[in-house]
Scaffold this motif. Structure first.
Motif, PDB file in Angstrom:
ATOM      1  N   UNK A 137      23.742 -89.380 113.433  1.00 24.81           N
ATOM      2  CA  UNK A 137      25.171 -89.842 114.113  1.00 24.81           C
ATOM      3  C   UNK A 137      26.197 -88.911 113.642  1.00 24.81           C
ATOM      4  N   UNK A 138      26.259 -88.686 112.263  1.00 26.91           N
ATOM      5  CA  UNK A 138      27.224 -87.985 111.387  1.00 26.91           C
ATOM      6  C   UNK A 138      27.444 -86.351 111.640  1.00 26.91           C
ATOM      7  N   UNK A 139      26.159 -86.029 111.492  1.00 26.38           N
ATOM      8  CA  UNK A 139      25.764 -84.413 111.540  1.00 26.38           C
ATOM      9  C   UNK A 139      25.631 -84.060 113.037  1.00 26.38           C
ATOM     10  N   UNK A 140      24.962 -84.514 113.895  1.00 30.66           N
ATOM     11  CA  UNK A 140      24.843 -84.103 115.257  1.00 30.66           C
ATOM     12  C   UNK A 140      25.619 -84.716 116.233  1.00 30.66           C
ATOM     13  N   UNK A 141      25.545 -86.131 116.373  1.00 31.61           N
ATOM     14  CA  UNK A 141      26.302 -86.739 117.534  1.00 31.61           C
ATOM     15  C   UNK A 141      27.659 -86.853 117.443  1.00 31.61           C
ATOM     16  N   UNK A 142      27.980 -86.725 116.291  1.00 31.23           N
ATOM     17  CA  UNK A 142      29.679 -86.884 116.199  1.00 31.23           C
ATOM     18  C   UNK A 142      30.119 -85.654 115.168  1.00 31.23           C
ATOM     19  N   UNK A 143      29.484 -84.656 115.240  1.00 30.58           N
ATOM     20  CA  UNK A 143      29.745 -83.493 114.366  1.00 30.58           C
ATOM     21  C   UNK A 143      31.225 -83.049 113.971  1.00 30.58           C
ATOM     22  N   UNK A 144      31.945 -83.145 115.229  1.00 26.02           N
ATOM     23  CA  UNK A 144      33.281 -82.664 114.994  1.00 26.02           C
ATOM     24  C   UNK A 144      34.317 -83.741 114.685  1.00 26.02           C
ATOM     25  N   UNK A 145      33.761 -84.874 114.452  1.00 25.38           N
ATOM     26  CA  UNK A 145      34.679 -86.075 114.090  1.00 25.38           C
ATOM     27  C   UNK A 145      34.547 -85.928 112.451  1.00 25.38           C
ATOM     28  N   UNK A 146      33.787 -84.996 111.929  1.00 22.82           N
ATOM     29  CA  UNK A 146      33.990 -84.786 110.393  1.00 22.82           C
ATOM     30  C   UNK A 146      34.336 -83.802 109.954  1.00 22.82           C
ATOM     31  N   UNK A 147      34.868 -83.344 108.817  1.00 22.65           N
ATOM     32  CA  UNK A 147      34.879 -81.892 108.008  1.00 22.65           C
ATOM     33  C   UNK A 147      34.530 -82.300 106.924  1.00 22.65           C
ATOM     34  N   UNK A 148      34.528 -81.112 106.109  1.00 22.92           N
ATOM     35  CA  UNK A 148      33.939 -80.949 104.614  1.00 22.92           C
ATOM     36  C   UNK A 148      34.878 -81.643 103.411  1.00 22.92           C
ATOM     37  N   UNK A 149      35.987 -82.122 103.920  1.00 22.04           N
ATOM     38  CA  UNK A 149      36.844 -82.993 102.993  1.00 22.04           C
ATOM     39  C   UNK A 149      37.277 -82.116 101.689  1.00 22.04           C
ATOM     40  N   UNK A 150      36.890 -82.982 100.753  1.00 22.96           N
ATOM     41  CA  UNK A 150      37.206 -82.435  99.525  1.00 22.96           C
ATOM     42  C   UNK A 150      36.351 -81.062  99.012  1.00 22.96           C
ATOM     43  N   UNK A 151      35.258 -81.022  99.571  1.00 19.79           N
ATOM     44  CA  UNK A 151      34.329 -79.870  99.410  1.00 19.79           C
ATOM     45  C   UNK A 151      35.350 -78.432  99.614  1.00 19.79           C
ATOM     46  N   UNK A 152      35.945 -78.556 100.702  1.00 23.30           N
ATOM     47  CA  UNK A 152      36.802 -77.317 101.116  1.00 23.30           C
ATOM     48  C   UNK A 152      38.016 -76.986  99.975  1.00 23.30           C
ATOM     49  N   UNK A 153      38.499 -78.176  99.437  1.00 18.58           N
ATOM     50  CA  UNK A 153      39.362 -78.087  98.425  1.00 18.58           C
ATOM     51  C   UNK A 153      38.986 -77.190  97.414  1.00 18.58           C
ATOM     52  N   UNK A 154      37.737 -77.513  96.841  1.00 25.02           N
ATOM     53  CA  UNK A 154      37.245 -77.206  95.743  1.00 25.02           C
ATOM     54  C   UNK A 154      36.935 -75.681  95.956  1.00 25.02           C
ATOM     55  N   UNK A 155      36.266 -75.336  97.077  1.00 25.67           N
ATOM     56  CA  UNK A 155      35.678 -74.095  96.995  1.00 25.67           C
ATOM     57  C   UNK A 155      36.481 -73.121  97.633  1.00 25.67           C
ATOM     58  N   UNK A 156      37.647 -73.437  98.323  1.00 28.27           N
ATOM     59  CA  UNK A 156      38.666 -72.599  99.126  1.00 28.27           C
ATOM     60  C   UNK A 156      38.984 -71.196  98.152  1.00 28.27           C
ATOM     61  N   UNK A 157      39.470 -71.660  96.705  1.00 28.37           N
ATOM     62  CA  UNK A 157      39.914 -70.342  96.147  1.00 28.37           C
ATOM     63  C   UNK A 157      38.746 -69.443  95.707  1.00 28.37           C
ATOM     64  N   UNK A 158      37.368 -69.858  95.855  1.00 24.45           N
ATOM     65  CA  UNK A 158      36.078 -68.807  95.547  1.00 24.45           C
ATOM     66  C   UNK A 158      35.728 -68.360  96.894  1.00 24.45           C
ATOM     67  N   UNK A 159      35.595 -69.169  97.712  1.00 18.17           N
ATOM     68  CA  UNK A 159      34.989 -68.852  99.368  1.00 18.17           C
ATOM     69  C   UNK A 159      36.104 -68.438 100.403  1.00 18.17           C
ATOM     70  N   UNK A 160      37.292 -68.912 100.073  1.00 14.15           N
ATOM     71  CA  UNK A 160      38.171 -68.735 101.322  1.00 14.15           C
ATOM     72  C   UNK A 160      38.063 -69.325 102.380  1.00 14.15           C
ATOM     73  N   UNK A 161      37.818 -68.564 103.500  1.00 10.93           N
ATOM     74  CA  UNK A 161      37.439 -69.310 104.577  1.00 10.93           C
ATOM     75  C   UNK A 161      35.995 -69.262 105.239  1.00 10.93           C
ATOM     76  N   UNK A 162      35.198 -68.651 104.268  1.00  8.93           N
ATOM     77  CA  UNK A 162      33.788 -68.561 104.477  1.00  8.93           C
ATOM     78  C   UNK A 162      33.167 -69.898 105.300  1.00  8.93           C
ATOM     79  N   UNK A 163      31.931 -69.833 105.692  1.00 10.07           N
ATOM     80  CA  UNK A 163      31.387 -70.947 106.450  1.00 10.07           C
ATOM     81  C   UNK A 163      31.332 -72.309 105.936  1.00 10.07           C
ATOM     82  N   UNK A 164      31.227 -72.446 104.646  1.00 14.95           N
ATOM     83  CA  UNK A 164      30.993 -73.565 103.965  1.00 14.95           C
ATOM     84  C   UNK A 164      32.622 -74.307 103.827  1.00 14.95           C
ATOM     85  N   UNK A 165      33.657 -73.640 103.333  1.00 15.21           N
ATOM     86  CA  UNK A 165      34.608 -74.461 103.536  1.00 15.21           C
ATOM     87  C   UNK A 165      35.434 -74.354 104.297  1.00 15.21           C
ATOM     88  N   UNK A 166      35.379 -73.595 105.306  1.00 12.83           N
ATOM     89  CA  UNK A 166      36.161 -73.227 106.518  1.00 12.83           C
ATOM     90  C   UNK A 166      36.735 -74.466 107.280  1.00 12.83           C
TER      91      UNK A 166
END
Length: 584
Positions: A137-166
């Motif tokens: 339900x979360x990953x496929x059926x409603x994938x664009x109703x969720x983002x990476x949340x806190x993950x992006x905050x942690x990784x942005x200084x390292x990966x910028x706008x790479x696919x994981x934190x984008x």
């Protein structure tokens, strides 16, 4: 490339800050521990006692809770307790889980509270999901109703706008550009790269054995986790950047900087307080100063590679790029593909972010998969011999090719079974962008569970992969399990395990298992490099078993687990290597 969609499991507050639920706690014995679970079958492999974690009696839990623990849970219930309705609650206690991975506790709570529960901790509450229907339900059926949340905050200084934190818009744009790069001709050419890098590692082992042989010894002791890490780094360098790190046989400032950045990414994924965001932290804190130096070394290297690629750019359409003769192309790297793609005038910063993401995520997962595959095989000599027999039959003394890899069925299944037991990472992180109603899952509330916007969700891949409800003998190492169709007549809403749902797939996946197996995520944000990573692991493992017998130096219990970006060992995987001819 396994980690392109792989969350680095931030908020692994596990290491320092979480503990068990109100009815159980964990022992202080070394990890891996063993786990007492409901079993669907009485059969058990020799590794079953090693790949389990053990819970102690629950009635001791209440006595251990201190004032700080009670205050933490009271604060959670006051601030967020009413937001998640009637969802079962697992209360965290700070004092019980110092030094223990979060995913062990999440599993324990899963057995007590069900497939969807709220984890109450301090001022924050998290929803933990351990059910394939809810994950779907979360990953496929409603994938664009969720983002990476806190993950992006942690990784942005390292990966910028790479696919994981984008953010979602950047991700959609970059995914459309990067995904075509992993086409069949590229993967076929990369098997040659996998083989070349694996040959370096095998040659290194041969030379060490030869040196030992002068003293009358015919085996060597090696930390295979470290060796696999070097191998994976060389593969990523050549296949993604057209850069030869040569880390199997040498050290350089760039290699040291890469590992320094990897360690910092892991540190940030497991540290509760983001002190690196404080003003002047990058100038004052020695660790952060070193990280900035490491990052500059890598960025300078990537900038030069991007500049060189652009200077020799041969712009053309995607279809023609995919039709190139990659087997004979001097530079078959993914960077070359991205630079030459017509109509994609991406700036150097975005390219660098893409490459950095692939470097960190792709390196970590492959090294971990190989480590745990060897760990499991070393405890199951019958399965090791079966794997070696397949390698002998398919390859003989030859090196793997794209076509022969397709015939190494048992080796491929070993790789996936290792990912099932030791998922990389054990958690995926999501945050709801708008209100949603999660399905109740197996044995959950049939009306589901409403969640508000901004809810942080832990998708426990570890729980999914070891669920006693969806897997027979879930803690046993059984690569053969993927050969058997499992029709489901008990669990409403789950389609069972059926290989025919993904015809032509070389490896079991989330489609075949209807999201009970999630080695590379699922839905639109699934890892774009999953086949790359699986093939890389298959080639490396086949070539190791082709030449050597492997045994653990100590007991399996002495191999302690730690988690960060991946599940890995605390002090390395020390093994005895002996050439197979010595034992025949």
């Amino acid at each position: 490339m396994a980690g392109i969609s792989v969350s680095l499991s931030p908020l692994n507050l596990d290491i320092r800050y979480f503990s068990c639920s109100s009815s159980s706690s964990f022992s202080s014995s070394p990890l891996p521990l063993s786990l007492h679970l409901p079993k669907r079958s009485s059969s058990s492999s020799s590794s079953s006692s090693i790949v389990r974690c053990q819970a102690v009696e629950g009635d001791k839990r209440g006595a251990k809770r201190n004032v700080f623990d009670n205050a933490s849970n009271l604060l959670t219930n006051f601030l967020s307790g009413g937001n998640l309705g009637s969802m079962p609650i697992a209360e965290g206690a700070v004092s019980d889980l110092v030094g223990k991975p979060l995913f062990f506790s999440l599993y324990n709570w899963f057995l007590q509270h069900g497939s969807v529960y709220k984890l109450a901790f301090g001022p924050k509450a998290f929803v933990v999901v351990s059910d394939p229907m809810v994950v779907r339900h979360i990953l496929r059926e409603n994938a664009f109703s969720y983002d990476k949340g806190v993950l992006a905050d942690i990784l942005e200084p390292i990966m910028g706008k790479g696919l994981i934190p984008a953010d979602l818009d950047t991700w959609k744009q970059r995914r459309r550009v990067i995904a075509p790069g992993f086409h069949n001709s590229y993967l076929e050419a990369m098997v040659k790269t996998f083989t070349t890098c694996s040959e370096r590692t095998i040659s290194k082992f041969d030379k060490l054995l030869e040196a030992k042989g002068y003293g009358g010894q015919n085996s060597i002791e090696l930390d295979l986790e470290a060796e696999f890490s070097s191998l994976a780094l060389d593969v990523i360098g050549l296949s993604v950047f057209n850069y030869d790190f040569g880390s199997v046989t040498k050290e350089s400032p760039v290699i040291k900087a890469v590992y320094g950045t990897l360690f910092e990414a892991e540190h940030r994924s497991t540290f509760y307080i983001p002190y690196w965001k404080l003003p002047f932290a990058s100038c004052i804190v020695p660790r952060q100063r070193k990280f900035q130096r490491d990052l500059k070394i890598i960025n300078d290297c990537l900038d030069e590679l991007i500049r060189n690629a652009k200077e020799s750019r041969q712009e053309t359409d995607v279809e023609k790029l995919q039709q190139r003769d990659y087997l004979n192309l001097k530079d078959a790297s993914l960077l070359r593909f991205l630079v030459d793609m017509r109509g994609v005038d991406v700036d150097d910063r975005q390219l660098r972010d893409d490459l950095m993401t692939m470097l960190i995520a792709g390196h970590e997962t492959t090294a971990a998969v190989l480590t745990w595959a060897v760990f499991l095989l070393a405890q199951n000599p019958d399965k090791m011999k079966k794997a070696q027999a397949e390698v002998d039959s398919v390859l003989g003394s030859d090196r793997p090719t794209y076509e022969s890899l397709k015939k190494l069925q048992y080796i491929r299944l070993i790789v996936v079974e290792s990912l099932r037991l030791y998922p990389q990472p054990p958690l995926l992180i999501r945050r709801s962008l708008k209100p949603d109603v999660l399905p109740g899952g197996y044995k959950g509330d049939k009306d589901g569970y409403p969640i508000p916007a901004g809810t942080d969700v832990f998708l426990s891949v570890y729980n999914l992969h070891r669920s006693p409800y969806f897997w027979d003998n879930p803690h046993d190492f059984e690569p053969e399990r993927f050969l058997v169709e499992r029709k489901n007549e008990e669990i409403e809403g789950w389609a069972g395990f059926d290989p025919s749902r993904s015809p032509g797939a070389l490896y079991p996946n989330e489609i075949i298992s209807d999201f009970a197996l999630l080695p590379f995520g699922g839905g639109p944000r699934k890892c774009v490099g999953d086949q790359f990573a699986l093939m890389e692991s298959t080639v490396a493992l086949a070539m190791l078993l082709q030449k050597f017998d492997v045994g653990l130096r100590g007991t399996p219990e002495s191999v302690e687990l730690v988690t960060g970006a991946t599940i890995h060992t605390k002090n390395g995987l020390w093994c005895n290597l002996r050439t197979r001819s010595d034992l025949q």
